[in-house]
Motif scaffolding. Structure first.
Motif, PDB file in Angstrom:
ATOM      1  N   PRO A  90      -4.403  16.698   0.217  1.00 28.44           N
ATOM      2  CA  PRO A  90      -5.031  15.713  -0.691  1.00 28.44           C
ATOM      3  C   PRO A  90      -4.019  14.794  -1.362  1.00 28.44           C
ATOM      4  CG  PRO A  90      -5.814  17.932  -1.186  1.00 28.44           C
ATOM      5  CD  PRO A  90      -4.829  18.071  -0.092  1.00 28.44           C
ATOM      6  N   TYR A  91      -2.820  15.340  -1.713  1.00 29.49           N
ATOM      7  CA  TYR A  91      -1.874  14.522  -2.461  1.00 29.49           C
ATOM      8  C   TYR A  91      -1.164  13.487  -1.599  1.00 29.49           C
ATOM      9  CZ  TYR A  91       0.907  18.564  -0.934  1.00 29.49           C
ATOM     10  OH  TYR A  91       1.458  19.563  -0.201  1.00 29.49           O
ATOM     11  N   VAL A  95      -6.616   8.186  -1.061  1.00 30.55           N
ATOM     12  CA  VAL A  95      -7.983   8.395  -1.506  1.00 30.55           C
ATOM     13  C   VAL A  95      -7.936   8.984  -2.897  1.00 30.55           C
ATOM     14  CG1 VAL A  95      -9.990   9.855  -1.109  1.00 30.55           C
ATOM     15  CG2 VAL A  95      -8.806   8.870   0.823  1.00 30.55           C
ATOM     16  N   ASN A  96      -8.824   8.546  -3.783  1.00 35.91           N
ATOM     17  CA  ASN A  96      -8.965   9.233  -5.065  1.00 35.91           C
ATOM     18  C   ASN A  96     -10.408   9.617  -5.248  1.00 35.91           C
ATOM     19  OD1 ASN A  96      -6.329   7.310  -6.339  1.00 35.91           O
ATOM     20  ND2 ASN A  96      -6.356   9.528  -6.285  1.00 35.91           N
ATOM     21  N   MET A  97     -10.606  10.614  -6.093  1.00 32.90           N
ATOM     22  CA  MET A  97     -11.951  11.150  -6.241  1.00 32.90           C
ATOM     23  C   MET A  97     -12.314  11.221  -7.719  1.00 32.90           C
ATOM     24  SD  MET A  97     -13.555  14.385  -4.400  1.00 32.90           S
ATOM     25  CE  MET A  97     -14.880  15.384  -5.018  1.00 32.90           C
ATOM     26  N   GLY A 117      -1.621  10.169 -12.517  1.00 30.37           N
ATOM     27  CA  GLY A 117      -1.436   9.811 -11.119  1.00 30.37           C
ATOM     28  C   GLY A 117      -0.244   8.888 -10.903  1.00 30.37           C
ATOM     29  N   ARG A 164      -9.174   6.921 -14.468  1.00 28.91           N
ATOM     30  CA  ARG A 164      -8.113   7.748 -13.895  1.00 28.91           C
ATOM     31  C   ARG A 164      -8.130   7.695 -12.365  1.00 28.91           C
ATOM     32  NH1 ARG A 164      -8.085  14.127 -14.879  1.00 28.91           N
ATOM     33  NH2 ARG A 164      -9.657  13.958 -13.253  1.00 28.91           N
ATOM     34  N   SER A 165      -9.345   7.641 -11.797  1.00 30.61           N
ATOM     35  CA  SER A 165      -9.398   7.623 -10.338  1.00 30.61           C
ATOM     36  C   SER A 165      -9.147   6.227  -9.775  1.00 30.61           C
ATOM     37  CB  SER A 165     -10.750   8.166  -9.866  1.00 30.61           C
ATOM     38  OG  SER A 165     -11.790   7.433 -10.459  1.00 30.61           O
ATOM     39  N   LYS A 168      -4.699   4.227  -9.638  1.00 32.64           N
ATOM     40  CA  LYS A 168      -3.724   4.205  -8.542  1.00 32.64           C
ATOM     41  C   LYS A 168      -4.110   3.179  -7.465  1.00 32.64           C
ATOM     42  CE  LYS A 168      -1.395   7.834  -7.296  1.00 32.64           C
ATOM     43  NZ  LYS A 168      -1.060   9.122  -6.679  1.00 32.64           N
TER      44      LYS A 168
END
Lengths: 382, 280
Positions: A90-91, A95-97, A117, A164-165, A168
């Protein structure tokens, strides 16, 4: 259920040359013997808001978690922007969630949460401060940067989680039931905000929801899921007006389904006879079905006209019945009308005039006629 | 009716408190006794406290106990946190059920058996590897860690299982590698549980007598061992003084921790109220 996006001509799925941004190819996910996602294939294009809609346990969240990298597919392939995602943690995904529970870090302030992030990317401090301030302004949370998550209300937390998502600048944002925890008024307001932000930043959204209204408002396209399979993909109006199965017709909105058989099957019209309706249903468009197959006629409650007088033509597309129940919902009234066959039909009628004693409205136990336009019924075969 | 009920509750509470605290209270009172005879009151005096501070043996034992308890607590917290993580975060691995049972077994194992088996192990190890050389502080610390780790594991595991896993996933999603997720997210959030585990392990080690008596050697008597051996020769008032000091320290610790937590809880509630008010 208004689609808030003004007629944008964003329809890359109609363009055969368009390159899908996310390719999901025959992806299956099993947990032990349980098949959560069953051979799903799906193309999602850049700039879309794609909604995965389904009841809880249908596999939509598992599919989303596979895009984020929290689960690995048992079989099949996922690629994002041309890159195969197999084995990518994931890192390292672009993609962010945004999590259903928002998952704000309780020991950090709003500012620290949003900056987390960017700090992982080791950006210079000044740039982090600048970008955090900009995104907090976008979600209108500038005054709250020093607060801890438990000092915020539900709607504020939701906006911080969104900030926050987004901070980035991911190319793809995954949203898991983003508005589930908000009350109705706030939810409606936030839906519009989400769409505005999405258009401003040009991010591709994949949204998981069980709320059809949410999917209708947000989505450029909806993928309806059932038991791990995608049962229909289409624009909100496609899904609502042209469901391809009884499941979709019934799951999205409410519907009257009549079982019957095709008695006339021509390329430009069909006629269906149903034991539940005395007269045949005439549909002014062709359907593709094997001969002699059982079919169902799906008729939306708001497309049925209820009246005391019989319609002009009694040949087809009408039925006689008695009003059994009336539910007054303010903007519309729902009538349950019992036909001679014993079948109850649901009809909605907008309350275009104020209810008062002077207004002689159709009431309980009245004899009424139901009728509909030949373009309204949809014939489904499964 | 209400008056009678509150009378009943008050009586019950008084009995409960009396049952729990009269022994300790009598011990504290007698620690200020002038007489050498424990059961005869002969006037107020602090001479046993003075004697205690001059007693080399007890002071050394207390120092050793403190050292062992601190090292044990630190080691047990590290091992217990790792075990708790493995049990709550890796759902499916071979031998998981076995590991759950094994880590918590020392909770129910009779201390005599734990002590005896550890003694046998240490003796065998000394014969084979030459380590640990003799019984002493090292063997006591290792022995204490084996059972206090189990308590820490339970504390940490229960905290971790109530921790929303999506917090860790969110951190990973934002670009943090697993080790960093643990250091920046998991560890700070479970820190109160780690602290509680440390204190628990510290107290377990501090007052353990049975296991210690098996694995201690000459010159390595912990405080409970010293007290126990002294009491066998007759209860002396300086033990009362020592116990009073220990009870006081513990009481101060518990009360201040309680006050701190109460204040935190009040502040949190006030914050939530403020957030709700701001939202309207």
């Amino acid at each position: 259920m208004v689609n808030v996006r003004p007629e944008t001509k964003l329809e890359p799925w109609k363009d055969p040359a368009a390159e899908p941004y996310i390719r999901i190819e025959r992806v299956t996910k099993k947990f032990g013997d349980f098949v959560a996602v069953d051979e799903v294939s799906l193309n999602i294009y850049r700039g879309e808001i794609f909604c995965l809609l389904g009841a809880s346990g249908c596999g939509k969240t598992t599919l989303l978690r596979m895009l984020a990298g929290f689960e690995e597919p048992t079989a099949g392939r996922i690629s994002i922007d041309g890159a195969d995602m197999a084995g990518i943690p994931p890192y390292q995904r672009p993609v962010n969630m945004m999590f259903q529970s928002y998952a704000l870090f309780p020991h950090m302030s709003v500012e620290q949460n949003v900056a987390f992030g960017l700090k992982q990317d080791r950006l210079p401090k000044a740039e982090i401060r600048e970008r955090v301030a900009a995104i907090l302004e976008l979600v209108r949370m500038t005054g709250f940067s020093g607060r801890k998550p438990h000092q915020l209300s539900g709607g504020q937390r939701q906006r911080v989680a969104l900030a926050r998502s987004l901070v980035k600048q991911p190319k793809l944002l995954l949203l898991d039931e983003p508005l589930g925890a908000l009350d109705k008024k706030l939810r409606e307001h936030t839906q519009f905000e989400l769409v505005n932000i999405q258009e401003k930043l040009g991010v591709t959204f994949v949204v998981v929801t069980h709320d059809q209204e949410e999917a209708m408002t947000l989505a450029s396209r909806i993928g309806v899921m059932d038991h791990g399979k995608i049962v229909q993909v289409g624009t909100p109006s496609d899904i609502y007006e042209y469901p391809t199965s009884r499941f979709v017709a019934d799951f999205v909105g409410s519907v009257n389904l009549f079982q019957g058989a095709l008695v006339e099957d021509e390329p430009d019209y069909v006629r269906v006879a149903s034991a539940e309706l005395e007269r045949p249903v005439y549909v002014n468009h062709g359907v593709s079905s094997p001969p002699d197959a059982t079919v169902w006629v799906a008729l939306r409650p708001e497309k049925i006209v209820i009246a005391r007088e019989p319609p002009a033509s009694l040949e087809d597309n009408c039925a006689e019945g008695v009003v059994q129940e009336i539910a007054y919902l303010g903007d519309v009234s729902v009538y349950l009308v019992k036909l001679k066959s014993g079948r109850t039909v649901r009809v909605t009628r907008p309350n275009m005039r104020r209810q008062s004693a002077a207004f002689d409205r159709i009431t309980w136990d009245e004899q009424v006629w139901l009728s509909w336009d030949p373009s309204s019924p949809v014939v489904v075969t499964q | 009716m209400i008056g009678r009920r509150s009378f009943l509750i008050t009586t019950l509470m008084a009995f409960g408190f009396a049952f729990l605290y009269i022994p300790i209270l009598s011990m504290i009172v007698y620690s200020f006794n002038e007489s050498r005879l424990v059961t005869v009151w002969a006037g107020f005096s602090t001479k046993w406290y003075v004697e205690l501070v001059q007693n080399e043996q007890i002071l050394n034992a207390a120092k050793l106990s403190l050292q062992i308890a601190a090292i044990n607590a630190t080691g047990a917290v590290i091992l217990g946190t790792l075990a708790g993580l493995a049990l709550s975060r890796f759902r499916r691995f071979k031998g998981r059920t076995l590991m759950t049972g094994m880590t918590t077994a020392p909770l129910v194992m009779p201390e005599v058996i734990t002590g005896l088996s550890l003694l046998l192990l240490f003796v065998a190890m000394e014969q084979v590897f030459g380590w640990p050389a003799g019984r002493g502080m090292t063997t006591i610390t290792i022995a204490h860690m084996t059972f206090s780790m189990a308590y820490v594991t339970v504390v940490i595991q229960s905290r971790l299982s109530s921790l929303d896993e999506s917090l860790e996933e969110a951190a990973m999603d934002l670009g943090a590698k697993p080790a960093k997720v643990f250091l920046l997210i998991t560890l700070p959030i479970i820190f109160p549980a780690i602290l509680a585990g440390w204190l628990l392990a510290f107290t377990l080690s501090w007052d353990d007598l049975v296991i210690t008596s098996f694995v201690s050697g000459p010159g390595s008597s912990t405080l409970p061992l010293v007290i126990f051996s002294k009491v066998r020769l007759g209860v002396s008032p300086d033990i009362n003084a020592l116990a009073t000091i220990m009870v006081t320290i513990v009481a101060i610790g518990i009360v201040s921790a309680g006050l701190y937590m109460q204040r935190q809880e009040r502040r949190r509630e006030r914050d939530i109220q403020a957030a709700l008010a701001a939202n309207q």
